[in-house]
Scaffold this active site. Structure first.
Site, short mmCIF file in Angstrom:
data_model
loop_
_atom_site.label_atom_id
_atom_site.label_comp_id
_atom_site.label_asym_id
_atom_site.label_seq_id
_atom_site.Cartn_x
_atom_site.Cartn_y
_atom_site.Cartn_z
N SER A 178 14.41 -34.15 -25.63
CA SER A 178 14.55 -32.81 -25.06
C SER A 178 14.47 -31.76 -26.15
O SER A 178 14.76 -32.04 -27.33
CB SER A 178 15.91 -32.71 -24.35
N TYR A 191 24.93 -33.92 -23.72
CA TYR A 191 23.53 -34.20 -23.35
C TYR A 191 22.62 -34.04 -24.56
O TYR A 191 21.79 -34.91 -24.87
CB TYR A 191 23.11 -33.27 -22.23
#
Length: 285
Positions: A178, A191
Site C-alpha cells: 500500500s 494497517y
C-alpha cells in the site's frame, strides 16, 4: 465511466467485510477496454481476496488473458459466486474457496485444494486485507493488532510458504502492499505497519527465490474504491475518499489490475523485488 463521474460518490456505510453489490456506485472491474493478448494462457492463479475490489478485477483480467483462477475469500459468498460466473463466462475455469487465511492450516488447505483441482500453480497474488480507522494508538487493542497482521501479513507469508514448493521457473508471486507502507498513515497505524511488513517480505523473498527463476514483486495502490473502504470508513469519509490525490479521485479496481498482469506476464521477465505505484499521482520514496 468518465473521470468526473468517478468523483461522485454518496455517503454510505456497511458492515465488514463489505459487499460490492451494496456499494454506490459499484466498483468498476470489467477489463473490456484492455486488449486480449493471452499473456497468461494455460496458467493457474491463486488470488486471495479475489471476490471483490482489486482482487476481482485482477481475476477477471487474468482469466481474459488465459489463466484459470482460484479465488479465496472470507465469507462474501454472493460476490465470490458472481465473480466465478463472470470468469467462467470468459471461458476459463474458476474455483472459489471460503477460508479465513489468518489461520495457517487454512492456507495450507487452499494450496492443497488448488493442486488437487488443477495440478499446478503458476501465479500467487496475496491480496487479502482488513483495516480499521483509529486516530489514537491507545485505542488499538492487541486483538485488533493481531487480527490486522494475521489477515494482512501472516496470510501472505503462509500462502507463500505452502505455494513455493509447487512453483516452477517462470512462476510469479505478487503481493499487495500500500501507499501507506511508504508514507505512513496517522489513522491506519497497524494497517500501514502490516503493509510495511509485506514490502520488506517482498524484497527479501525476491532475492531468496530469484535463482529458482521465481519472480516476486508487489503493487502499492493508493486509495481505491472497494468494499474495504465502504465497510471501514464513516459515511462522510467515504463520500470524499480519494479526493486528496493529485488526480482528485479514488482509483477503480480495473485501473489497478493491469499492474498485476504486467508483473505476472513475461513482459516483466527482468523485474524482481520491485513495486508498482498506481496511486493517482502521489510521489513516494
Amino acid at each position: 465511466m468518465s473521470t468526473e463521474t468517478r468523483k461522485v460518490r454518496p455517503a454510505q456505510t456497511q458492515a465488514k467485510p463489505g459487499k460490492e453489490t451494496d456499494m454506490t456506485p459499484v466498483p468498476e472491474s470489467n477489463p473490456e477496454h484492455f486488449q486480449n493478448h493471452q499473456k497468461l494462457k494455460g496458467k493457474v492463479t491463486i488470488i486471495s481476496g479475489g471476490d471483490s475490489g482489486i482482487g476481482k478485477a485482477t481475476a477477471k483480467l487474468f482469466a481474459r488473458e488465459g489463466s484459470d483462477i482460484v479465488i479465496v475469500y472470507l465469507n462474501e459468498n454472493d460476490d465470490a459466486l458472481e465473480t466465478k460466473h463472470e470468469i467462467e463466462r470468459s471461458g476459463r475455469r474458476c474455483r472459489v474457496i471460503a477460508a479465513d487465511l489468518s489461520n495457517e492450516q487454512n492456507c495450507e488447505n487452499v494450496v492443497e485444494t488448488t493442486m488437487n483441482a488443477f495440478g499446478r500453480i503458476d501465479i500467487l497474488i496475496n491480496n487479502a486485507a482488513v483495516h480499521w480507522e483509529i486516530d489514537d494508538i491507545g485505542n488499538i487493542s492487541s486483538e485488533q493488532l493481531m487480527r490486522t497482521f494475521a489477515t494482512n501479513f501472516y496470510s501472505c507469508f503462509w500462502m507463500t510458504k505452502y505455494t513455493v514448493p509447487h512453483l516452477k521457473p517462470g512462476s510469479s508471486i505478487i503481493n499487495t502492499t500500500s501507499v501507506t507502507a511508504f508514507r505512513g498513515s496517522p489513522h491506519l497505524m497497524d494497517y500501514a505497519a502490516s503493509k510495511g511488513a509485506i514490502l520488506s517480505f517482498t524484497r527479501s523473498l525476491a532475492i531468496n527465490l530469484i535463482k529458482k527463476g521465481i519472480r516476486v514483486n508487489a503493487v502499492a495502490p493508493g486509495p481505491v474504491w472497494t468494499p474495504l473502504i465502504a465497510s471501514s470508513l464513516s459515511p462522510k469519509e467515504v463520500s470524499k475518499f480519494g479526493s486528496d490525490t493529485p488526480m482528485g479521485r479514488a482509483g477503480q479496481p480495473n485501473e489497478i489490475a493491469p499492474c498485476f498482469l504486467f508483473l505476472a506476464s513475461d513482459d516483466a521477465v527482468y523485474i524482481a523485488g520491485q513495486v508498482l505505484h498506481p496511486n493517482g499521482g502521489e510521489i513516494v520514496a
